[in-house]
Design a protein around this motif. Structure first.
Motif, PDB file in Angstrom:
ATOM      1  N   THR A  13       4.319  -8.496   0.444  1.00 48.96           N
ATOM      2  CA  THR A  13       3.088  -8.975   1.156  1.00 48.96           C
ATOM      3  C   THR A  13       1.830  -8.736   0.022  1.00 48.96           C
ATOM      4  N   ALA A  14       0.831  -9.508  -0.039  1.00 45.77           N
ATOM      5  CA  ALA A  14      -0.222  -9.211  -0.764  1.00 45.77           C
ATOM      6  C   ALA A  14      -1.304  -8.303   0.043  1.00 45.77           C
ATOM      7  N   PHE A  15      -0.850  -7.679   1.250  1.00 47.47           N
ATOM      8  CA  PHE A  15      -1.666  -6.689   1.960  1.00 47.47           C
ATOM      9  C   PHE A  15      -0.900  -5.422   1.867  1.00 47.47           C
ATOM     10  N   ARG A  47      -4.080  -7.941  -2.679  1.00 50.97           N
ATOM     11  CA  ARG A  47      -5.329  -8.338  -2.174  1.00 50.97           C
ATOM     12  C   ARG A  47      -5.882  -7.277  -0.981  1.00 50.97           C
ATOM     13  N   ARG A  48      -5.359  -6.321  -0.715  1.00 49.91           N
ATOM     14  CA  ARG A  48      -5.691  -5.209   0.022  1.00 49.91           C
ATOM     15  C   ARG A  48      -4.685  -4.060  -0.238  1.00 49.91           C
ATOM     16  N   LEU A  49      -5.485  -2.934  -0.244  1.00 54.06           N
ATOM     17  CA  LEU A  49      -4.823  -1.598  -0.465  1.00 54.06           C
ATOM     18  C   LEU A  49      -5.452  -0.415   0.190  1.00 54.06           C
ATOM     19  N   THR A  50      -4.456   0.182   0.646  1.00 52.76           N
ATOM     20  CA  THR A  50      -5.048   1.307   1.480  1.00 52.76           C
ATOM     21  C   THR A  50      -4.310   2.552   1.178  1.00 52.76           C
ATOM     22  N   THR A  51      -4.986   3.918   1.520  1.00 52.14           N
ATOM     23  CA  THR A  51      -4.331   5.151   1.037  1.00 52.14           C
ATOM     24  C   THR A  51      -3.212   5.460   1.710  1.00 52.14           C
ATOM     25  N   ALA A  52      -2.917   4.761   3.034  1.00 49.21           N
ATOM     26  CA  ALA A  52      -1.839   4.836   3.707  1.00 49.21           C
ATOM     27  C   ALA A  52      -0.501   4.380   2.985  1.00 49.21           C
ATOM     28  N   PHE A  53      -0.829   3.191   2.281  1.00 51.81           N
ATOM     29  CA  PHE A  53       0.296   2.626   1.623  1.00 51.81           C
ATOM     30  C   PHE A  53       0.396   3.424   0.474  1.00 51.81           C
ATOM     31  N   GLN A  82     -12.050  -0.647  -7.630  1.00 50.39           N
ATOM     32  CA  GLN A  82     -11.712  -0.004  -6.149  1.00 50.39           C
ATOM     33  C   GLN A  82     -10.423   0.624  -5.939  1.00 50.39           C
ATOM     34  N   PHE A  83      -9.522  -0.373  -6.439  1.00 49.88           N
ATOM     35  CA  PHE A  83      -8.043   0.028  -6.205  1.00 49.88           C
ATOM     36  C   PHE A  83      -7.600   1.224  -6.868  1.00 49.88           C
ATOM     37  N   LEU A  84      -7.872   0.948  -8.392  1.00 49.48           N
ATOM     38  CA  LEU A  84      -7.634   2.048  -9.155  1.00 49.48           C
ATOM     39  C   LEU A  84      -8.292   3.688  -8.723  1.00 49.48           C
ATOM     40  N   SER A  85      -9.535   3.611  -8.282  1.00 49.72           N
ATOM     41  CA  SER A  85     -10.340   4.571  -7.511  1.00 49.72           C
ATOM     42  C   SER A  85      -9.075   5.258  -6.316  1.00 49.72           C
TER      43      SER A  85
END
Length: 115
Positions: A13-15, A47-53, A82-85
């Motif tokens: 998934t891209a999410f 497309r979306r990235l979270t700290t949980a992932f 933002q993702f790399l942060s």
């Protein structure tokens, strides 16, 4: 040798938002590190990235390998600033969490209840 891994392909998934999908990536990274192989995780198609992932995919590795191995063998590329942060934040918190006392762990959990 460095193994290139597309986070989107592994998580299907891209999410990249759930810890379940993060665990899929964790398993792939874990296998490579166990074979002393460096990995480059591409976030280019995410497309979306979270700290949980990321906690599931990356953070747990700090409890399974030395900090130096994870820092030098696991790299991320292709992501937005933002993702790399987020990746940097997860690295810092994982190191703090796995080197902390029980009191410190509880303080971290209370400070960041949603992560």
């Amino acid at each position: 040798m460095t193994k290139n891994i597309d986070a989107k392909d592994v998580s299907e998934t891209a999410f990249c938002v759930s810890s379940v999908d993060g665990h899929k990536l964790h398993e792939v990274i874990y296998q490579q590190l166990s074979n002393e192989c460096k990995v480059n995780i591409s976030l280019a198609h995410v497309r979306r990235l979270t700290t949980a992932f990321l906690n599931s995919a990356l953070g747990q590795l700090y409890n399974e390998f030395s900090y130096d191995v994870v820092d030098s063998y696991v790299q991320f590329s292709g992501g937005s600033p933002q993702f790399l942060s987020l990746v940097d934040r997860v690295r810092k918190r994982a190191k703090a969490y796995f080197s902390a006392t029980t009191d410190t762990v509880n303080e971290i959990k209370n400070t960041y209840p949603d992560d």
